[in-house]
Enzyme design. Structure first.
Site, PDB file in Angstrom:
ATOM      1  N   TYR A 113     -22.066  38.784   0.021  1.00 53.40           N
ATOM      2  CA  TYR A 113     -21.087  37.874  -0.578  1.00 53.40           C
ATOM      3  C   TYR A 113     -19.741  38.153   0.118  1.00 53.40           C
ATOM      4  O   TYR A 113     -19.619  39.120   0.876  1.00 53.40           O
ATOM      5  CB  TYR A 113     -20.981  38.131  -2.079  1.00 53.40           C
ATOM      6  CG  TYR A 113     -22.335  38.120  -2.772  1.00 53.40           C
ATOM      7  CD1 TYR A 113     -23.065  36.936  -2.868  1.00 53.40           C
ATOM      8  CD2 TYR A 113     -22.890  39.287  -3.296  1.00 53.40           C
ATOM      9  CE1 TYR A 113     -24.314  36.921  -3.474  1.00 53.40           C
ATOM     10  CE2 TYR A 113     -24.143  39.277  -3.906  1.00 53.40           C
ATOM     11  CZ  TYR A 113     -24.855  38.091  -3.977  1.00 53.40           C
ATOM     12  OH  TYR A 113     -26.097  38.083  -4.562  1.00 53.40           O
TER      13      TYR A 113
ATOM     14  N   ASP B 115     -33.179  33.183  -6.882  1.00 54.13           N
ATOM     15  CA  ASP B 115     -34.136  32.663  -7.870  1.00 54.13           C
ATOM     16  C   ASP B 115     -35.305  31.970  -7.172  1.00 54.13           C
ATOM     17  O   ASP B 115     -36.459  32.237  -7.466  1.00 54.13           O
ATOM     18  CB  ASP B 115     -33.435  31.671  -8.814  1.00 54.13           C
ATOM     19  CG  ASP B 115     -32.221  32.291  -9.480  1.00 54.13           C
ATOM     20  OD1 ASP B 115     -32.404  33.240 -10.238  1.00 54.13           O
ATOM     21  OD2 ASP B 115     -31.095  31.826  -9.200  1.00 54.13           O
TER      22      ASP B 115
ATOM     23  N   GLN C 249     -37.635  32.158   5.589  1.00 57.87           N
ATOM     24  CA  GLN C 249     -37.799  33.454   4.908  1.00 57.87           C
ATOM     25  C   GLN C 249     -38.573  34.495   5.739  1.00 57.87           C
ATOM     26  O   GLN C 249     -38.168  35.660   5.814  1.00 57.87           O
ATOM     27  CB  GLN C 249     -38.506  33.229   3.568  1.00 57.87           C
ATOM     28  CG  GLN C 249     -37.864  33.954   2.419  1.00 57.87           C
ATOM     29  CD  GLN C 249     -38.612  33.724   1.117  1.00 57.87           C
ATOM     30  OE1 GLN C 249     -39.733  33.240   1.075  1.00 57.87           O
ATOM     31  NE2 GLN C 249     -37.973  34.086   0.026  1.00 57.87           N
TER      32      GLN C 249
ATOM     33  N   ARG D 270     -28.117  41.670   0.055  1.00 57.57           N
ATOM     34  CA  ARG D 270     -27.431  41.379  -1.204  1.00 57.57           C
ATOM     35  C   ARG D 270     -28.452  40.972  -2.282  1.00 57.57           C
ATOM     36  O   ARG D 270     -29.649  40.847  -1.998  1.00 57.57           O
ATOM     37  CB  ARG D 270     -26.410  40.266  -0.989  1.00 57.57           C
ATOM     38  CG  ARG D 270     -27.035  38.892  -0.825  1.00 57.57           C
ATOM     39  CD  ARG D 270     -25.999  37.801  -0.544  1.00 57.57           C
ATOM     40  NE  ARG D 270     -26.518  36.498  -0.914  1.00 57.57           N
ATOM     41  CZ  ARG D 270     -25.953  35.341  -0.577  1.00 57.57           C
ATOM     42  NH1 ARG D 270     -24.851  35.335   0.168  1.00 57.57           N
ATOM     43  NH2 ARG D 270     -26.476  34.195  -0.982  1.00 57.57           N
ATOM     44  N   GLY D 271     -27.944  40.707  -3.478  1.00 59.92           N
ATOM     45  CA  GLY D 271     -28.741  40.076  -4.543  1.00 59.92           C
ATOM     46  C   GLY D 271     -29.980  40.853  -4.910  1.00 59.92           C
ATOM     47  O   GLY D 271     -29.923  42.040  -5.243  1.00 59.92           O
ATOM     48  N   GLU D 272     -31.121  40.177  -4.849  1.00 59.56           N
ATOM     49  CA  GLU D 272     -32.370  40.804  -5.286  1.00 59.56           C
ATOM     50  C   GLU D 272     -33.455  40.775  -4.193  1.00 59.56           C
ATOM     51  O   GLU D 272     -34.018  41.792  -3.829  1.00 59.56           O
ATOM     52  CB  GLU D 272     -32.886  40.078  -6.536  1.00 59.56           C
ATOM     53  CG  GLU D 272     -34.256  40.536  -6.963  1.00 59.56           C
ATOM     54  CD  GLU D 272     -34.604  40.254  -8.408  1.00 59.56           C
ATOM     55  OE1 GLU D 272     -33.677  40.122  -9.242  1.00 59.56           O
ATOM     56  OE2 GLU D 272     -35.803  40.179  -8.715  1.00 59.56           O
ATOM     57  N   ASP D 273     -33.710  39.584  -3.674  1.00 59.66           N
ATOM     58  CA  ASP D 273     -34.865  39.480  -2.783  1.00 59.66           C
ATOM     59  C   ASP D 273     -34.601  40.104  -1.408  1.00 59.66           C
ATOM     60  O   ASP D 273     -35.438  40.846  -0.894  1.00 59.66           O
ATOM     61  CB  ASP D 273     -35.286  38.011  -2.635  1.00 59.66           C
ATOM     62  CG  ASP D 273     -36.641  37.895  -1.963  1.00 59.66           C
ATOM     63  OD1 ASP D 273     -37.579  38.579  -2.407  1.00 59.66           O
ATOM     64  OD2 ASP D 273     -36.762  37.149  -0.980  1.00 59.66           O
TER      65      ASP D 273
HETATM   66  O1  TRH Z   1     -28.946  34.550  -2.558  1.00 59.73           O
HETATM   67  P1  TRH Z   1     -28.761  35.766  -3.356  1.00 59.73           P
HETATM   68  O2  TRH Z   1     -27.395  36.225  -3.538  1.00 59.73           O
HETATM   69  O3  TRH Z   1     -29.425  35.555  -4.760  1.00 59.73           O
HETATM   70  C1  TRH Z   1     -28.856  36.055  -5.957  1.00 59.73           C
HETATM   71  C2  TRH Z   1     -29.664  37.203  -6.501  1.00 59.73           C
HETATM   72  O4  TRH Z   1     -31.044  36.950  -6.571  1.00 59.73           O
HETATM   73  C3  TRH Z   1     -29.158  37.552  -7.866  1.00 59.73           C
HETATM   74  O5  TRH Z   1     -29.952  38.578  -8.417  1.00 59.73           O
HETATM   75  C4  TRH Z   1     -29.195  36.328  -8.741  1.00 59.73           C
HETATM   76  O6  TRH Z   1     -28.747  36.628  -9.981  1.00 59.73           O
HETATM   77  C5  TRH Z   1     -28.325  35.268  -8.116  1.00 59.73           C
HETATM   78  O7  TRH Z   1     -28.821  34.957  -6.824  1.00 59.73           O
HETATM   79  C6  TRH Z   1     -28.280  34.011  -8.935  1.00 59.73           C
HETATM   80  O8  TRH Z   1     -29.578  36.988  -2.693  1.00 59.73           O
HETATM   81  P2  TRH Z   1     -31.141  37.281  -2.550  1.00 59.73           P
HETATM   82  O9  TRH Z   1     -31.738  37.603  -3.888  1.00 59.73           O
HETATM   83  O10 TRH Z   1     -31.255  38.280  -1.537  1.00 59.73           O
HETATM   84  O11 TRH Z   1     -31.780  35.924  -2.042  1.00 59.73           O
HETATM   85  C7  TRH Z   1     -31.618  35.457  -0.748  1.00 59.73           C
HETATM   86  C8  TRH Z   1     -32.884  34.782  -0.279  1.00 59.73           C
HETATM   87  O12 TRH Z   1     -32.630  34.098   0.940  1.00 59.73           O
HETATM   88  C9  TRH Z   1     -34.010  35.761   0.004  1.00 59.73           C
HETATM   89  O13 TRH Z   1     -35.251  35.201  -0.383  1.00 59.73           O
HETATM   90  C10 TRH Z   1     -33.978  35.915   1.517  1.00 59.73           C
HETATM   91  C11 TRH Z   1     -33.565  34.536   1.912  1.00 59.73           C
HETATM   92  N1  TRH Z   1     -32.944  34.405   3.232  1.00 59.73           N
HETATM   93  C12 TRH Z   1     -33.572  33.586   4.163  1.00 59.73           C
HETATM   94  O14 TRH Z   1     -34.652  33.031   3.897  1.00 59.73           O
HETATM   95  N2  TRH Z   1     -32.977  33.409   5.388  1.00 59.73           N
HETATM   96  C13 TRH Z   1     -31.822  34.021   5.731  1.00 59.73           C
HETATM   97  O15 TRH Z   1     -31.332  33.832   6.860  1.00 59.73           O
HETATM   98  C14 TRH Z   1     -31.196  34.875   4.772  1.00 59.73           C
HETATM   99  C15 TRH Z   1     -29.917  35.578   5.135  1.00 59.73           C
HETATM  100  C16 TRH Z   1     -31.783  35.036   3.529  1.00 59.73           C
END
Ligand code: TRH
Length: 375
Positions: A191, A15, A253, A269-272
């Site tokens: 996850y 998010d 990020q 995983r997830g979205e981003d």
């Molecule tokens: O953290 P997430 O599992 O987020 C999830 C999804 O968005 C899902 O759709 C939502 O419903 C749920 O949360 C509540 O996975 P996501 O979306 O990939 O987000 C991870 C963020 O972390 C992304 O912006 C990349 C960032 N990131 C870093 O900045 N540094 C890191 O080392 C890693 C591994 C990720």
């Protein structure tokens, strides 16, 4: 033009990851003033360590970041209001929106999905009890949707990084990682997953070497269990068979982007991170966010159907088998070796998919266009 973006951190980092990226891009590329309201600044600080979770307001990358407390102080709403992922806006703020002249444009930014119905719902208004319209804005992979978050210049930046061995070497030094010469590089962000052990078994038994880069996070316990050793921490390095595991700190990020660009294969995983892996132009493995009653399987299949277009039948089968095993927590021994046989085609395909998607209007530009057409 003033925009307010609201982000409620449900769990994990998606998010805040998405809304922060959007806020930054609107400021940098569309010259709008953005206030980003976030209810969990400590989660925010993980992906952007410059954020100080103790501050009520601060500016980062030109974005005014505000802590969103239960106790809401009345403010004048912006011209555009984006609620991230249907989060509930403060009642007093919504009342102020209704009282404002001219009325603000109210948008609900939805989760990313490749499902067909998304195209039919994107941009639809919904009348609220206070007389305001709220519009549904759906990111997506087709021209019927609001597009995907992608900074202008991202492709050029990524290609320059991948073409310059010196930049890559500097990046590894920054991470304090010694790259293993000739090794296949895989990043792992997922996850908890019962399938992991069989995949790692497969990697350890291969003839060629694999270097697995794991930023600290939920999957680390499963890696630890597979290694059968003591607790893993950032900086740790373990070898088993042909597999070397390097544990990284959770990265900022933009550094995480560089990790994805550096690897031959990314588990995300997830979205981003799922989207960022697509912009890396490298093959990937998606651990979709599990939903109640298995609703995520439709989402997974919808993406696979789109993504696999243009692949030969064996490559498509290998892709589907691997992704389904991973998401179902099944043994991956067979699907990983099947995938290996199709690796060349799947690697070429990843870049092709990326460039096709990158040729479309990005989500921030689509939002700005939507607002201009709405006036
Ligand atoms: O953290 P997430 O599992 O987020 C999830 C999804 O968005 C899902 O759709 C939502 O419903 C749920 O949360 C509540 O996975 P996501 O979306 O990939 O987000 C991870 C963020 O972390 C992304 O912006 C990349 C960032 N990131 C870093 O900045 N540094 C890191 O080392 C890693 C591994 C990720």
């Amino acid at each position: 033009m003033k925009w307010d973006i609201f982000c409620s951190v449900v769990d994990n980092f998606g998010d805040i990851g998405v809304t922060w990226r959007l806020a930054r891009q609107l400021v940098a590329e569309h010259a709008v003033a953005v206030r980003l309201w976030v209810d969990d600044l400590s989660a925010f600080a993980r992906i952007c360590p410059a954020v100080d979770p103790r501050l009520d307001s601060q500016v980062q990358h030109g974005v005014a970041i505000h802590a969103w407390h239960g106790q809401w102080t009345a403010i004048e709403p912006g011209d555009v209001v984006v609620e991230g992922f249907a989060c509930h806006l403060p009642d007093a703020y919504v009342a102020a929106m209704a009282a404002r002249e001219p009325k603000p444009l109210w948008l609900n930014l939805e989760y990313l999905s490749a499902e067909k119905w998304v195209g039919g719902c994107h941009g639809l208004p919904s009348m609220q009890s206070n007389g305001l319209q709220k519009y549904f804005f759906f990111p997506g992979f087709t021209g019927q949707t609001g597009g995907l978050l992608r900074e202008t210049g991202l492709m050029a930046e990524r290609h320059a990084f991948q073409a310059d061995a010196g930049t890559a070497a500097r990046f590894w030094r920054e991470l304090a990682v010694e790259p293993v010469a000739g090794a296949r590089l895989i990043s792992l962000f997922a996850y908890e997953n019962a399938a992991l052990g069989s995949w790692l078994d497969g990697l350890a038994a291969m003839q060629s070497t694999t270097q697995l880069l794991v930023p600290e996070g939920r999957i680390l316990k499963d890696v630890e269990r597979w290694l059968g050793g003591p607790q893993l921490r950032a900086g740790d390095c373990r070898v088993r068979g042909q597999l070397q595991v390097n544990v990284l700190p959770f990265l900022e990020q933009s550094q995480y982007d560089r990790l994805l660009w550096s690897c031959d294969f990314n588990a995300v995983r997830g979205e981003d991170s799922f989207l960022r892996a697509q912009w890396a132009g490298r093959p990937m493995l998606w651990h979709i966010y599990p939903q109640e009653e298995g609703a995520h399987w439709d989402k997974l299949d919808a993406f696979l159907q789109l993504y696999s277009q243009g692949l030969s039948a064996p490559a498509r089968e290998a892709l589907l088998a691997l992704w389904r095993d991973w998401n179902g927590g099944q043994m991956m021994t067979q699907s990983w070796s099947l995938w290996q046989e199709q690796a060349e085609e799947l690697t070429v395909h990843a870049e092709k998919w990326c460039l096709e998607q990158a040729s479309r209007t990005d989500l921030a530009a689509a939002l700005v266009q939507f607002q201009q057409n709405w006036i």
